[in-house]
Design a protein around this motif. Structure first.
Motif, mmCIF file in Angstrom:
data_model
loop_
_atom_site.group_PDB
_atom_site.id
_atom_site.type_symbol
_atom_site.label_atom_id
_atom_site.label_comp_id
_atom_site.label_asym_id
_atom_site.label_seq_id
_atom_site.Cartn_x
_atom_site.Cartn_y
_atom_site.Cartn_z
ATOM 1 N N GLY A 124 18.092 67.639 38.251
ATOM 2 C CA GLY A 124 17.948 68.997 38.761
ATOM 3 C C GLY A 124 16.525 69.392 39.106
ATOM 4 N N LYS A 126 14.470 66.410 43.302
ATOM 5 C CA LYS A 126 14.083 65.163 43.982
ATOM 6 C C LYS A 126 14.958 64.920 45.221
ATOM 7 N N THR A 144 16.718 67.059 46.799
ATOM 8 C CA THR A 144 16.484 68.144 47.761
ATOM 9 C C THR A 144 15.283 67.813 48.647
HETATM 10 P P1 ATP Z 1 19.563 64.678 40.097
HETATM 11 O O1 ATP Z 1 18.756 63.513 39.656
HETATM 12 O O2 ATP Z 1 20.440 65.235 39.034
HETATM 13 O O3 ATP Z 1 20.258 64.469 41.421
HETATM 14 P P2 ATP Z 1 17.461 66.088 41.473
HETATM 15 O O4 ATP Z 1 16.085 66.081 40.911
HETATM 16 O O5 ATP Z 1 17.725 65.179 42.621
HETATM 17 O O6 ATP Z 1 18.499 65.855 40.317
HETATM 18 P P3 ATP Z 1 18.522 68.169 43.145
HETATM 19 O O7 ATP Z 1 19.838 67.473 43.319
HETATM 20 O O8 ATP Z 1 17.591 68.203 44.296
HETATM 21 O O9 ATP Z 1 17.755 67.598 41.880
HETATM 22 O O10 ATP Z 1 18.826 69.653 42.666
HETATM 23 C C1 ATP Z 1 17.802 70.640 42.527
HETATM 24 C C2 ATP Z 1 18.472 71.986 42.263
HETATM 25 O O11 ATP Z 1 19.229 72.392 43.397
HETATM 26 C C3 ATP Z 1 19.453 71.960 41.095
HETATM 27 O O12 ATP Z 1 19.371 73.211 40.445
HETATM 28 C C4 ATP Z 1 20.796 71.799 41.770
HETATM 29 O O13 ATP Z 1 21.828 72.380 41.006
HETATM 30 C C5 ATP Z 1 20.589 72.579 43.058
HETATM 31 N N1 ATP Z 1 21.410 72.060 44.160
HETATM 32 C C6 ATP Z 1 21.385 70.796 44.656
HETATM 33 N N2 ATP Z 1 22.260 70.678 45.698
HETATM 34 C C7 ATP Z 1 22.836 71.893 45.842
HETATM 35 C C8 ATP Z 1 23.802 72.429 46.749
HETATM 36 N N3 ATP Z 1 24.340 71.679 47.714
HETATM 37 N N4 ATP Z 1 24.151 73.719 46.605
HETATM 38 C C9 ATP Z 1 23.604 74.502 45.637
HETATM 39 N N5 ATP Z 1 22.680 74.067 44.757
HETATM 40 C C10 ATP Z 1 22.285 72.781 44.853
#
Ligand code: ATP
Length: 281
Positions: free
Chosen positions: A55, A58, A60
């Motif tokens: 979360g 990354k 994103t």
């Molecule tokens: P992970 O390793 O769990 O994938 P991450 O570091 O890649 O984590 P992201 O997937 O980019 O993190 O998520 C960052 C934030 O954005 C989190 O709070 C997640 O819940 C939120 N988020 C990600 N995708 C969406 C979406 N499609 N709609 C709403 N919120 C989202």
């Protein structure tokens, strides 16, 4: 990291930056703020690791780079992303791939019903200006001999590690200049993760810059030149991979051991003389 610190990263890298992200703010559905002003850069020819827990934002960030944010109801509210000096604002995924900015998504996303070779072929679709497809297959089969042995088999029959190799191979078919890898070690055994680290090093030696998103800090810092840590949508730490390996916070949060047990990492000089262990699982 402030803009001043970002400029510092730019200057100290000593190379042109292939990618620059400055003060990037991204929201989903206009509500969830996933990135809260992220600045980072990737120097030409470097492997840069982006660490962070679940979360942190990354994936994103990678979506913002590959033009796929809108597919997930995400939006860049402010800030700037520059690839080879040009803004990526409004650029669609196909254009990103055509310019050499290629993402290998988390979870492989291979076509399980297609053969290994058909998956590779799909990676090269729409890519112009690189005529010799036979040479492209040859390069990938040399890097991953197991894919050559299995090229006529359905991809769904491959092991998890082999599927990850196929996903990376499919990305290579698009001739990336900057390869975006999203958690390639996810769900794989330690031995396989080590082989993935070697493959990333080899791809880099063959001339491709890499932005490696990982939760496995040991592997990522072992292969990277530079690293950034993302924490709830902001860069909380950055430095050379050697510096971050020694950082107490990184050791405690991502390497799972005390300060006197720093991970053994190779210097770039040692890596450059090492041959890739063939993927012969
Ligand atoms: P992970 O390793 O769990 O994938 P991450 O570091 O890649 O984590 P992201 O997937 O980019 O993190 O998520 C960052 C934030 O954005 C989190 O709070 C997640 O819940 C939120 N988020 C990600 N995708 C969406 C979406 N499609 N709609 C709403 N919120 C989202």
């Amino acid at each position: 990291m402030s803009s001043t610190e970002h400029d510092e990263v730019h200057r100290t890298s000593g190379r042109e930056n292939i990618l620059e992200v400055r003060d990037l703010v991204v929201t989903y559905g206009g509500a969830v703020q996933a990135l809260r002003g992220v600045s980072l850069s990737v120097a030409e020819g470097a492997v840069v690791a982006l660490l962070g827990s679940n979360g942190a934002g990354k994936t994103t960030l990678l979506r913002a780079l590959s033009g796929t944010l809108s597919l997930h109801r995400g939006r860049a509210e402010s800030g700037e992303v520059r690839y080879r000096g040009k803004s990526l604002k409004g650029v669609d995924p196909a254009h990103c791939v055509a310019t050499g900015l290629v993402q290998v998504p988390e979870g492989r996303r291979i076509f399980t019903r297609l053969t290994v070779e058909e998956n590779l072929k799909a990676g090269g679709l729409g890519v112009r200006g690189h005529g010799d497809k036979a040479a492209d297959y040859e390069r990938i089969y040399t890097m991953f001999p197991v894919l050559a042995e299995r090229k006529s088999q359905r991809a769904g029959l491959l092991s998890g590690g082999e599927q990850q190799m196929l996903a990376i191979g499919r990305g290579l078919m698009a001739h990336p200049q900057l390869l975006l890898l999203d958690e390639p070690s996810l769900g794989l055994a330690p031995r396989i993760i080590g082989q993935i680290g070697e493959v990333i090093g080899e791809i880099n030696r063959q001339g491709t810059s890499v932005l490696l998103v990982e939760q496995n800090a040991t592997m990522a810092l072992g292969v990277a030149d530079h690293a950034f840590v993302l924490d709830v949508g902001k860069v909380s730490l950055s430095g050379t991979a050697a510096e971050l390996s020694q950082s107490d916070a990184v050791q405690r949060l991502y390497l799972g051991h005390g300060a006197d047990e720093a991970p053994k990492r190779e210097t770039a000089a040692v890596r450059s003389t090492r041959k890739l262990t063939r993927w012969v699982q």
